[in-house]
Write an enzyme that holds these catalytic residues in place. Structure first.
Site, PDB file in Angstrom:
ATOM      1  N   HIS A 125      35.494  45.342  45.107  1.00 48.76           N
ATOM      2  CA  HIS A 125      35.689  45.113  43.669  1.00 48.76           C
ATOM      3  C   HIS A 125      37.200  45.096  43.412  1.00 48.76           C
ATOM      4  O   HIS A 125      37.969  45.729  44.154  1.00 48.76           O
ATOM      5  CB  HIS A 125      35.030  46.278  42.916  1.00 48.76           C
ATOM      6  CG  HIS A 125      35.002  46.143  41.430  1.00 48.76           C
ATOM      7  ND1 HIS A 125      36.082  46.466  40.640  1.00 48.76           N
ATOM      8  CD2 HIS A 125      34.034  45.743  40.589  1.00 48.76           C
ATOM      9  CE1 HIS A 125      35.767  46.273  39.374  1.00 48.76           C
ATOM     10  NE2 HIS A 125      34.521  45.829  39.311  1.00 48.76           N
ATOM     11  N   CYS A 370      33.986  40.709  39.121  1.00 45.49           N
ATOM     12  CA  CYS A 370      35.208  41.442  39.480  1.00 45.49           C
ATOM     13  C   CYS A 370      35.372  41.555  40.997  1.00 45.49           C
ATOM     14  O   CYS A 370      35.881  42.563  41.498  1.00 45.49           O
ATOM     15  CB  CYS A 370      35.245  42.834  38.846  1.00 45.49           C
ATOM     16  SG  CYS A 370      35.247  42.775  37.070  1.00 45.49           S
TER      17      CYS A 370
HETATM   18  N1  7TS Z   1      33.876  49.512  42.327  1.00 40.88           N
HETATM   19  C1  7TS Z   1      32.669  48.933  42.390  1.00 40.88           C
HETATM   20  C2  7TS Z   1      31.983  48.778  43.700  1.00 40.88           C
HETATM   21  C3  7TS Z   1      32.064  48.511  41.193  1.00 40.88           C
HETATM   22  O1  7TS Z   1      30.859  47.959  41.250  1.00 40.88           O
HETATM   23  C4  7TS Z   1      32.736  48.677  39.969  1.00 40.88           C
HETATM   24  C5  7TS Z   1      32.171  48.155  38.677  1.00 40.88           C
HETATM   25  C6  7TS Z   1      33.970  49.310  39.967  1.00 40.88           C
HETATM   26  C7  7TS Z   1      34.523  49.694  41.176  1.00 40.88           C
HETATM   27  C8  7TS Z   1      34.718  49.608  38.710  1.00 40.88           C
HETATM   28  O2  7TS Z   1      34.003  50.513  37.949  1.00 40.88           O
HETATM   29  P1  7TS Z   1      34.630  51.085  36.602  1.00 40.88           P
HETATM   30  O3  7TS Z   1      33.574  52.007  36.077  1.00 40.88           O
HETATM   31  O4  7TS Z   1      35.877  51.782  36.957  1.00 40.88           O
HETATM   32  O5  7TS Z   1      34.857  49.887  35.728  1.00 40.88           O
HETATM   33  N2  7TS Z   1      31.327  47.068  38.832  1.00 40.88           N
HETATM   34  C9  7TS Z   1      30.865  46.256  37.828  1.00 40.88           C
HETATM   35  C10 7TS Z   1      29.958  45.247  38.048  1.00 40.88           C
HETATM   36  O6  7TS Z   1      29.475  44.981  39.142  1.00 40.88           O
HETATM   37  N3  7TS Z   1      29.684  44.645  36.895  1.00 40.88           N
HETATM   38  O7  7TS Z   1      30.403  45.232  35.917  1.00 40.88           O
HETATM   39  C11 7TS Z   1      31.143  46.241  36.504  1.00 40.88           C
END
Ligand code: 7TS
Length: 417
Positions: A125, A370
């Site tokens: 991500h 993302c």
């Molecule tokens: N890492 C992974 C593997 C993720 O799926 C996400 C968010 C993040 C980091 C970031 O998470 P945050 O809570 O800090 O924003 N993934 C997604 C998704 O798959 N669709 O919307 C957000």
């Protein structure tokens, strides 16, 4: 004997699941973006505001003492949930993005030097890419990517080779938010340690679906977001091995993170408070604690089983239609996959798919999720649609999604091949 998994009973705890969208019962298949919240979490937050709202770590009166206790209790719950050993290893952040940035800004600033290499995988991500790009730029270090095998698994040969070049840090996701691939976190951590690298695991998509034991994995750092695992947004965890956290400098200064302050200098509070400057997200911590209690009550192994069963069922149903392209591990590798299924319908833009799904009351995500390098370079599409599942989803909802695919094809006149 353990009672059968009663998904209807679980669903009754989630008020949003009995709402309608466009006149049809909501089918929520976007839990990888954020999960829905059970009434127990909503009530815990509401109860805090209604009956003991106050700041923590400073009040000498009953409601502040209670708020402090509940907030700290959630850290104990989080430590136990991850088998972290102690709440001292549990730093609260805003989300996993914030957790990774904290490591980059503190550990990274002190340990990454000019010419060093930071290693990540090609299935990360943006949260586990961009903080390292920024750090690499500041330090004149290099960021390298481990390739994928068959477009879905970390290529272990490539990993071995790139670890052999002596990276200082290896950061990888436990579960891919696009492909749903489960990475062998313990094995990858052991390989990295043998090569002398420090390891950070992004647990955003793993912690909601499976039992995570950070000490068994052995990684130095593990991050997660509460909002993806039934809890409120705005709170996440950075687990760190105590000796590393002890050695790290705080990146944000202010109240609560200090032991003493003089006009000239300050000393730091003990772990984990050293990293939590200012009034924290009190209701977030309390709500997160209630979410962990909910997950514990259902049982993580049962949640894993439910989520795997749904993945298999959905892969089977999607496999019946030759106009649908599914990416990532398929049925033959279903035991290495959880949470998410990316797919495309021939010649239809994913945004059209998601829009028509919405008209049928089915919420999915479409886009690059993302993870642009993975989606655009490795999958080779500008965007994909994605269904993602959680403990409250059931087979009938997969059927509703398949019906929505039929609707897409009818509206846009797509032929099966
Ligand atoms: N890492 C992974 C593997 C993720 O799926 C996400 C968010 C993040 C980091 C970031 O998470 P945050 O809570 O800090 O924003 N993934 C997604 C998704 O798959 N669709 O919307 C957000």
């Amino acid at each position: 004997m353990e009672a059968a998994y009663d998904v209807d009973e679980i669903r009754r705890d989630f008020p949003i699941l009995s709402t309608k969208v466009n006149g049809k019962p909501l089918v929520y298949l976007d839990s990888a973006a954020t999960s829905q919240k059970p009434i127990q979490v909503i009530d815990a937050i509401s109860n805090y505001y209604r009956t003991y709202n106050s700041n923590i770590h400073r009040g000498m009166y009953d409601i502040s003492i209670k708020a402090t206790e509940e907030y700290e209790r959630s850290k104990e719950l989080a430590a136990k949930f991850l088998n972290a050993g102690s709440y001292r290893s549990i730093v609260y952040t805003k989300n996993v993005t914030d957790s990774i940035n904290l490591v980059a800004l503190s550990w990274g600033e002190a340990n990454i030097k000019e010419g060093d290499t930071i290693l990540v995988t090609a299935m990360e991500h943006h949260s586990n890419i961009v903080p390292w790009q920024l750090l690499a730029k500041r330090k004149k270090a290099r960021l390298e990517y481990v390739g994928l095998k068959d477009g879905m698994f970390v290529d272990m040969e490539d990993l071995k080779e790139k670890l052999g070049r002596g990276p200082k840090l290896f950061a990888f996701t436990h579960v891919s938010n696009v492909l749903g691939t489960i990475n062998p976190a313990k094995e990858m951590t052991e390989m990295a340690h043998k090569a002398g690298a420090t390891v950070l695991v992004d647990g955003a998509q793993a912690a909601p679906h499976m039992k995570v034991d950070v000490r068994d994995i052995g990684c130095e750092f593990y991050g997660l977001s509460s909002h993806k695992m039934l809890g409120p947004a705005g709170i996440g965890v950075l687990y760190g091995k105590e000796e590393l956290l002890e050695a790290m400098e705080p990146v944000t200064g202010g109240g609560d993170m200090i032991r003493s302050v003089s006009f000239d200098e300050s000393t730091w509070n003990e772990l984990p408070w050293k990293f939590e400057a200012g009034t924290p997200n009190v209701e977030g911590g309390i709500g997160f604690g209630a979410a962990i209690e909910y997950l514990n009550r259902v049982g993580m192994s049962r949640i894993t089983e439910n989520d795997l069963r749904l993945i298999k069922y959905a892969l089977k149903r999607l496999g019946e239609d030759s106009s649908i392209q599914v990416y990532g591990p398929g049925l033959e590798h279903a035991d290495r996959k959880i949470g998410a299924i990316p797919f495309n319908i021939n010649h239809v833009h994913p945004h059209d798919v998601a829009t028509i799904f919405n008209s049928e009351g089915v919420a999915i995500r479409a886009g690059h999720h993302c993870a642009m390098p993975l989606v655009t370079k490795l999958i080779g599409e500008p965007a994909v649609s994605r269904m993602s599942f959680y403990l409250y989803n059931k087979e009938e909802e997969v059927d509703r999604a398949v019906d929505a695919i039929e609707k897409v094809k009818k509206v846009l006149r797509v032929m099966s091949q």
